[in-house]
Design a protein around this motif. Sequence first.
Motif, short mmCIF file in Angstrom:
data_model
loop_
_atom_site.label_atom_id
_atom_site.label_comp_id
_atom_site.label_asym_id
_atom_site.label_seq_id
_atom_site.Cartn_x
_atom_site.Cartn_y
_atom_site.Cartn_z
N ASN A 1 0.79 -1.24 0.00
CA ASN A 1 0.00 0.00 0.00
C ASN A 1 0.82 1.28 0.00
O ASN A 1 0.30 2.35 0.30
N VAL A 2 2.10 1.20 -0.35
CA VAL A 2 2.95 2.39 -0.43
C VAL A 2 3.40 2.57 -1.88
O VAL A 2 3.92 1.63 -2.49
N LEU A 3 3.17 3.76 -2.45
CA LEU A 3 3.62 4.05 -3.80
C LEU A 3 5.14 3.94 -3.83
O LEU A 3 5.84 4.64 -3.09
N THR A 4 5.65 3.05 -4.67
CA THR A 4 7.08 2.77 -4.70
C THR A 4 7.75 3.32 -5.95
O THR A 4 8.86 3.83 -5.89
N ALA A 5 7.08 3.24 -7.10
CA ALA A 5 7.68 3.71 -8.35
C ALA A 5 6.61 4.20 -9.30
O ALA A 5 5.45 3.77 -9.24
N TYR A 6 7.02 5.09 -10.20
CA TYR A 6 6.16 5.65 -11.23
C TYR A 6 6.91 5.54 -12.55
O TYR A 6 8.12 5.79 -12.61
N ALA A 7 6.23 5.17 -13.61
CA ALA A 7 6.84 5.10 -14.94
C ALA A 7 5.92 5.79 -15.94
O ALA A 7 4.69 5.71 -15.82
N ALA A 8 6.51 6.48 -16.91
CA ALA A 8 5.73 7.16 -17.94
C ALA A 8 6.37 6.95 -19.30
O ALA A 8 7.60 6.99 -19.44
N LEU A 9 5.54 6.71 -20.29
CA LEU A 9 5.99 6.60 -21.67
C LEU A 9 6.40 8.00 -22.13
O LEU A 9 5.66 8.96 -21.92
N THR A 10 7.55 8.11 -22.77
CA THR A 10 8.04 9.44 -23.18
C THR A 10 7.81 9.73 -24.66
O THR A 10 8.05 10.85 -25.10
N ALA A 11 7.36 8.73 -25.42
CA ALA A 11 7.07 8.92 -26.85
C ALA A 11 6.04 7.86 -27.26
O ALA A 11 5.97 6.79 -26.65
N PRO A 12 5.24 8.15 -28.29
CA PRO A 12 4.26 7.15 -28.75
C PRO A 12 4.93 5.87 -29.22
O PRO A 12 6.06 5.88 -29.72
N VAL A 13 4.20 4.76 -29.06
CA VAL A 13 4.69 3.44 -29.48
C VAL A 13 3.68 2.84 -30.44
O VAL A 13 2.50 2.75 -30.12
N THR A 14 4.15 2.43 -31.63
CA THR A 14 3.28 1.80 -32.63
C THR A 14 3.58 0.32 -32.70
O THR A 14 4.74 -0.09 -32.76
N ILE A 15 2.52 -0.49 -32.71
CA ILE A 15 2.65 -1.93 -32.83
C ILE A 15 2.24 -2.31 -34.25
O ILE A 15 1.06 -2.19 -34.60
N PRO A 16 3.19 -2.72 -35.09
CA PRO A 16 2.88 -3.01 -36.50
C PRO A 16 1.85 -4.13 -36.65
O PRO A 16 1.86 -5.10 -35.89
N LYS A 17 0.95 -3.96 -37.64
CA LYS A 17 -0.10 -4.95 -37.87
C LYS A 17 0.47 -6.20 -38.54
O LYS A 17 1.50 -6.17 -39.19
N VAL B 1 9.41 -4.00 -30.59
CA VAL B 1 8.81 -2.69 -30.38
C VAL B 1 9.54 -2.02 -29.22
O VAL B 1 9.66 -2.60 -28.15
N ASP B 2 10.03 -0.80 -29.48
CA ASP B 2 10.73 -0.04 -28.45
C ASP B 2 9.78 0.87 -27.70
O ASP B 2 8.98 1.58 -28.33
N GLY B 3 9.88 0.87 -26.38
CA GLY B 3 9.07 1.75 -25.54
C GLY B 3 9.97 2.59 -24.65
O GLY B 3 10.55 2.07 -23.70
N PRO B 4 10.10 3.89 -24.94
CA PRO B 4 10.92 4.75 -24.10
C PRO B 4 10.18 5.15 -22.83
O PRO B 4 9.04 5.61 -22.87
N LEU B 5 10.82 4.96 -21.67
CA LEU B 5 10.18 5.22 -20.38
C LEU B 5 11.04 6.12 -19.50
O LEU B 5 12.26 6.08 -19.56
N LYS B 6 10.37 6.87 -18.67
CA LYS B 6 11.01 7.63 -17.60
C LYS B 6 10.52 7.00 -16.30
O LYS B 6 9.32 6.83 -16.10
N ILE B 7 11.45 6.65 -15.41
CA ILE B 7 11.12 6.01 -14.13
C ILE B 7 11.45 6.95 -12.99
O ILE B 7 12.50 7.58 -12.99
#
Length: 161
Positions: free
Chosen positions: A75-91, A97-103
């Motif tokens: 029950n304690v917030l330990t970490a936060y992550a956010a996507l820093t750029a859009p991510v496209t998943i090819p059909k 697929v690369d996902g840039p994150l800020k932690i």
Amino acid sequence: MKRFVKITILLLAIFVVSCSPQKRIERVQEKLAVEAIENISGSLSGGWMITLRVRNQTGYSPVIKAGEGEIYSDNVLTAYAALTAPVTIPKKSVSSVDGPLKIKLHNPLRAISLISKLNGKDFAGIELSLSSEIEVMGIKRQIETKRVSAAKIFEQLGLSK
């Protein structure tokens, strides 16, 4: 600490796949799934890049426009992550697929405890929240899930053993 961030990213990646109503999950998991984590690299100061192998058998290329997640431990917030750029998943492909994150670590001491729990596959008391905006064929949809048990997510994906 680098191991904690990698585990955080892993939990959030798995969480993205599993955060919608059960029937929808089953249909989506049949056609759209994260098959593997290929690479995680980066640093707390410079950001992180997670590379996932994703199978998309649909005729659409979904774009994750924005996303953020939180990890709670006992029950304690330990970490936060956010996507820093859009991510496209090819059909109709299996692709990397690369996902840039800020932690951001909210509680570094709790993070050390969380690493220990995860290494022992003890998911009790670990919860995840996710908010993301996904666009498919110009239609945007907000997905938000609050405080889902990590044990439940790992069990649904067969990763709890």
